[in-house]
Design an enzyme around this catalytic site. Sequence first.
Site, PDB file in Angstrom:
ATOM      1  N   SER A 126       0.850  -1.185   0.000  1.00 23.63           N
ATOM      2  CA  SER A 126       0.000   0.000   0.000  1.00 23.63           C
ATOM      3  C   SER A 126       0.891   1.243   0.000  1.00 23.63           C
ATOM      4  CB  SER A 126      -0.952  -0.039   1.194  1.00 23.63           C
ATOM      5  OG  SER A 126      -1.998   0.891   1.036  1.00 23.63           O
ATOM      6  N   ASP A 184      -9.648  -3.680  -5.473  1.00 15.84           N
ATOM      7  CA  ASP A 184      -9.018  -2.905  -4.408  1.00 15.84           C
ATOM      8  C   ASP A 184      -9.715  -1.555  -4.246  1.00 15.84           C
ATOM      9  OD1 ASP A 184      -7.256  -1.503  -2.700  1.00 15.84           O
ATOM     10  OD2 ASP A 184      -5.566  -2.690  -3.420  1.00 15.84           O
ATOM     11  N   HIS A 241      -7.989  -4.960  -1.463  1.00 18.71           N
ATOM     12  CA  HIS A 241      -6.771  -4.465  -0.839  1.00 18.71           C
ATOM     13  C   HIS A 241      -6.147  -5.471   0.121  1.00 18.71           C
ATOM     14  CE1 HIS A 241      -4.126  -1.072  -0.237  1.00 18.71           C
ATOM     15  NE2 HIS A 241      -4.229  -1.157   1.077  1.00 18.71           N
TER      16      HIS A 241
END
Length: 735
Positions: free
Chosen positions: A586, A671, A706
């Site tokens: 991330s 995501d 995610h």
Amino acid sequence: MKHLYTTLKNTAMLFTGCLLVSAGCTSGNTGGSGTAATAEQTDSATIATTPAQPQPPIAPKHPKELTALGHTRTDNYYWLNERENPEVISYLEAENRYTEQMLKSTEGLQQKLFQEIVGRIKQTDESVPFKDNGYWYYTRYEEGKEYPIYARKKGTMEATEQVMLNANQRAEGLAYYAASGMNVSPNNQLLAFGEDTVSRRKYTIRFKDLNSGALLSDAIPNTTGSAVWANDNKTVFYTMKDPSLRSFKIFRHTLGTPTSQDKEVYHEADETFSTFVFKTKSEKYILIGSNSTLANEYRYLDASKPNGTFKVIQPRERGLEYSIDHFGDKFYIVTNKDGATNFKLMQTPVSKPGKANWKDVLPARQDVLLEGIEIFRDYLALQERKNGLTQIRIKKWNDPKTDYYIPFKEEAYTAYIGTNPDFDSKTLRYQYSSLTTPNSTYDYDMQTEQQKLLKREEVVGDFSPENYEAKRIYATAKDGTKIPVSLVYRKGLELNGNNPTLIYGYGSYGYSTDPSFSSVRLSLLDRGFVYAIAHIRGGQEMGRQWYENGKLLKKKNTFTDFIDASEYLIAQKYTNPDKLFAMGGSAGGLLMGAVVNMRPDLYKGVIAAVPFVDVITTMLDTSIPLTTGEFDEWGNPTNKAYYDYMLSYSPYDNVEAKAYPNMLVTTGLHDSQVQYFEPAKWVAKLRDMKTDNNMLLLHTNMAAGHGGASGRFERYKETALEYAFFLHLLDAQNQ
């Protein structure tokens, strides 16, 4: 614990082993920038004796000019953001096939790693129960099942079990499933919970009659997944998401009525803020919070009067951060008011809650960050952070002499306050872990200062903490700042500069990466790896200033800290560049992207998981989830100073024609935090420009978001893939 800060247009394209961009196939090389040889140029004997090397898919270029502040960038792969375009899907699938082909020799190793990882997990297991409103609540797992069972027992743990929700049943036939926000009504009869079946973090709230086991007809889509009960047992408050997935409205719903009749009670119109709703531990008030990076605002309502009007506690002010809990006739406030950079504790009367009436309870300290509080009738527990480590402090309300810290003896560890719903309890539930100690649940008697270990995570198989060593070292940054690095490895390690080492980092949003245990990690440690966590600026390990010095126009400190920590590991002879690996996800994926642009020579291999790499384009597009709320983290690129600074480090914009390390990039099609097209575009550009023959792989989970795959075990297939990538680069397939 409450208050813890945390167009593809070429229809002739075919996606096979290579990407056919016309009637003839121009497949490119295995990752370099040259043009592949034609059949006429290739030695026929070589063809007869050498297996064909898998060829990567080459994304076509469709230049799109992006102009801001008089500056124009050309994005050749902007078309990849068309999620519904079948040719985009075909391209991602082609990348997946290429990754599979390139790592085909590791399939056996991947399976071995997966079995190792899963084999250490106790299949039939349950959490430590906690008591709330007359019931003991816990979560348990059954052998071979992917999802938890949420259960409770009335009065005593010897009572008959009542299964509230069996997530395995709810997940049947679904590629992805996540349950969230389990919340029982005050009368113990109804369960509210959220479900996400796409991995987009958009939950549908449902309700269950715990007496009959029947689901109610009420279903509220497009929420954060959590419903907060008023004290009448029929009214709930919930948070709705807008098209960009920002939490922007709070509604009131009455069970048995159509959701179309739900009453909007709050609209957060400022796109740089998000909103949420929760109930105080006292069960007395329902609070609506609004927060941005630099400001907070709260409203309160008597939970017994759900049709009433919410009142503001303290209007928002830029730079004023605060969080709220309730006890007696006062609100307790953790805040940075009056320049308390590391936060302090204040109180104010419920009847006059504005900041003019806030009084200090505990002052701010330069060397201690106050992270959060847990209120009991007789005691106050505080979670603090000093010298990069968490601490738990106990104070007695009516006895100033009772003020002490729970002792922790290891050099690097993490401890945090757990679930404590009972106001009257003199026992604090807390969690403890270290790089060598599995996650442990303790009850601590605040009166006698005695503690009891309730459960330590069982690691199945031949595991002993005594076989491993953990330590904390300090690298020196270029500006002289000392960067903590936590290490773990098997005992007997020789500092000969020849140990495979994985260094991990994050360094954003003030999130502290604490040194905690992972049984998964043993698969690397037992193969001789050193595992390192670089506690770089941008996190909050060393206090609030650590965060401030790694954001906005100081963001590059995050990247250079990581590089300096990596160089220190080499200088101290833990490893060398041929055996040093790096990983981040991330915002940590942004870290990886920046680092490989700045020092590609430093690492043998890098994994960038769901990486945020197209910084300028994303931060200029307010329709993309999370963008507007992050201007105070990264800067607003409509301001030239921030635009130029972001442009100087944005990984996608700074790809160059040079050699890069071996790289595995992962993403999820759904995501919600970092859109899949950021890593997809980045890989396409890297493959076009890089000059080496190192591996460049993109793996897209087509059914996840995610957080990767759902399920207790399924997610570890991706971990096994990642570890196999590292070991493959060490030529260790047979380990």
